[in-house]
Motif scaffolding. Structure first.
Motif, short mmCIF file in Angstrom:
data_model
loop_
_atom_site.label_atom_id
_atom_site.label_comp_id
_atom_site.label_asym_id
_atom_site.label_seq_id
_atom_site.Cartn_x
_atom_site.Cartn_y
_atom_site.Cartn_z
N ALA A 177 31.52 40.47 39.89
CA ALA A 177 32.18 41.71 39.69
C ALA A 177 32.27 42.34 41.05
CB ALA A 177 31.15 42.84 38.89
N PHE A 178 31.44 42.47 42.16
CA PHE A 178 31.65 42.68 43.44
C PHE A 178 32.86 42.11 44.18
CE2 PHE A 178 30.70 43.39 48.07
CZ PHE A 178 30.18 44.73 48.04
N ALA A 179 32.66 40.64 43.79
CA ALA A 179 33.98 39.81 44.50
C ALA A 179 35.28 40.28 43.82
CB ALA A 179 33.54 38.44 44.15
N ALA A 180 35.34 40.60 42.86
CA ALA A 180 36.54 41.10 41.92
C ALA A 180 36.97 42.53 42.55
CB ALA A 180 36.52 41.48 40.40
N GLY A 181 35.92 43.26 42.94
CA GLY A 181 36.20 44.54 43.50
C GLY A 181 37.02 44.44 45.04
N GLN A 182 36.53 43.39 45.68
CA GLN A 182 36.87 43.13 47.02
C GLN A 182 38.55 42.63 47.28
OE1 GLN A 182 35.19 44.18 50.01
NE2 GLN A 182 34.18 45.36 48.22
N ARG A 183 38.50 41.80 45.98
CA ARG A 183 39.89 41.07 46.06
C ARG A 183 41.23 42.03 45.60
NH1 ARG A 183 36.90 36.90 43.15
NH2 ARG A 183 37.74 37.82 41.02
N ARG A 184 40.62 43.41 44.66
CA ARG A 184 41.54 43.88 44.02
C ARG A 184 42.57 44.69 45.20
NH1 ARG A 184 38.17 46.80 41.40
NH2 ARG A 184 37.96 45.12 39.84
N TYR A 185 42.16 45.20 46.29
CA TYR A 185 42.95 45.87 47.29
C TYR A 185 43.49 45.03 48.21
CZ TYR A 185 38.70 45.88 50.05
OH TYR A 185 37.32 45.30 50.90
N MET A 186 43.18 43.68 48.24
CA MET A 186 43.50 43.06 49.48
C MET A 186 45.08 42.99 49.66
SD MET A 186 41.18 42.48 51.41
CE MET A 186 41.78 41.29 52.44
#
Length: 261
Positions: free
Chosen positions: A175-184
């Motif tokens: 979930a944390f990785a998905a949050g970091q990928r979301r705005y890149m």
């Protein structure tokens, strides 16, 4: 002598209403006898087959492809016995020292930060809104983190961080990785969708489209990598103030770090 029209039909007997009754069918008894004989024949064949099979010797099974068990032999405890050796069959790589799972710096690189533990405030401080990140990680069972950093030629600076979650209630690392990928992919960040890390189903690398330009400073080029494996989240920050980021070399670095997990 009665005429043919007045002789009653021998196959029926009239009832009071004059409706002829059908003649009884004699074929039912024959059918029942045939069906019973068929059932007895099936039962007799089954009993005979079982009796024949019972008298035969059992057929041996083919040998196993792996004749030796992977389970280690039991040994008595001694001065070298630890919690890890007691539960060797249940031990995972990430249950040990996370610092040992950090990628090694390249030859000739200068150590900026040796492989060491990173506390929660220190990890949250790397974000633009550290307070929000700190509160979010407290709620999501942050367990521990480790980091390492190096530089090359006074121009390239690399920081690698791995974060482990307890995951007692949900899959927090993913979930944390998905949050970091979301705005890149936003223009304020990489400006592109990135590239998958070879051999990974979730990891990605981003080489920023435009360098960061600040008055009084040389422009520096940036790249990031985000991935997770099990309960561990991985992040790599790559900055180069001398020129564009070598994409292939950066992807190879991310792949090496992910493989260590």
């Amino acid at each position: 002598m009665e005429s043919p029209e007045t002789v009653p039909d021998q196959g029926t007997s009239p009832d009071p209403h004059g409706t002829p009754r059908p003649r009884p069918r004699r074929g039912r008894r024959t059918t029942a006898l045939i069906a019973g004989a068929a059932v007895l024949g099936v039962l007799a064949g089954a009993v005979t087959g079982y009796a024949v099979q019972y008298q035969r010797e059992p057929t041996p099974l083919p040998p196993l492809a792996q004749t030796e068990s992977r389970t280690p032999d039991l040994v008595p405890a001694d001065g070298r016995t630890t919690a890890r050796t007691l539960s060797a069959n249940r031990w995972d790589r990430t249950d040990g020292d996370l610092r040992e799972l950090l990628v090694k710096k390249p030859k000739g690189a200068r150590t900026e930060k040796k492989a060491d533990w990173l506390d929660l405030p220190g990890f949250a401080a790397g974000f633009k809104r550290p307070g929000d990140v700190f509160e979010d990680l407290v709620r999501t069972d942050y367990r521990r983190a480790a980091t390492v950093g190096w530089s090359e030629g006074g121009a390239i600076y690399v920081t690698v961080t791995i974060v482990q979650f307890r995951e007692e209630r949900s899959r927090e690392a993913s979930a944390f990785a998905a949050g970091q990928r979301r705005y890149m992919a936003d223009d304020d960040w990489a400006g592109n969708t990135g590239s998958p890390i070879p051999g990974s189903g979730n990891g990605r690398t981003w080489v920023f489209d435009e360098p960061d330009r600040q008055p009084g400073y040389n422009p520096y080029y940036e790249a990031r990598a985000v991935a997770y494996r099990g309960d561990v989240f991985m992040h790599i920050q790559y900055d180069n103030n001398a020129g564009p980021v070598p994409k292939k070399a950066f992807e190879a670095l991310a792949k090496r770090q992910l493989e260590l997990l």
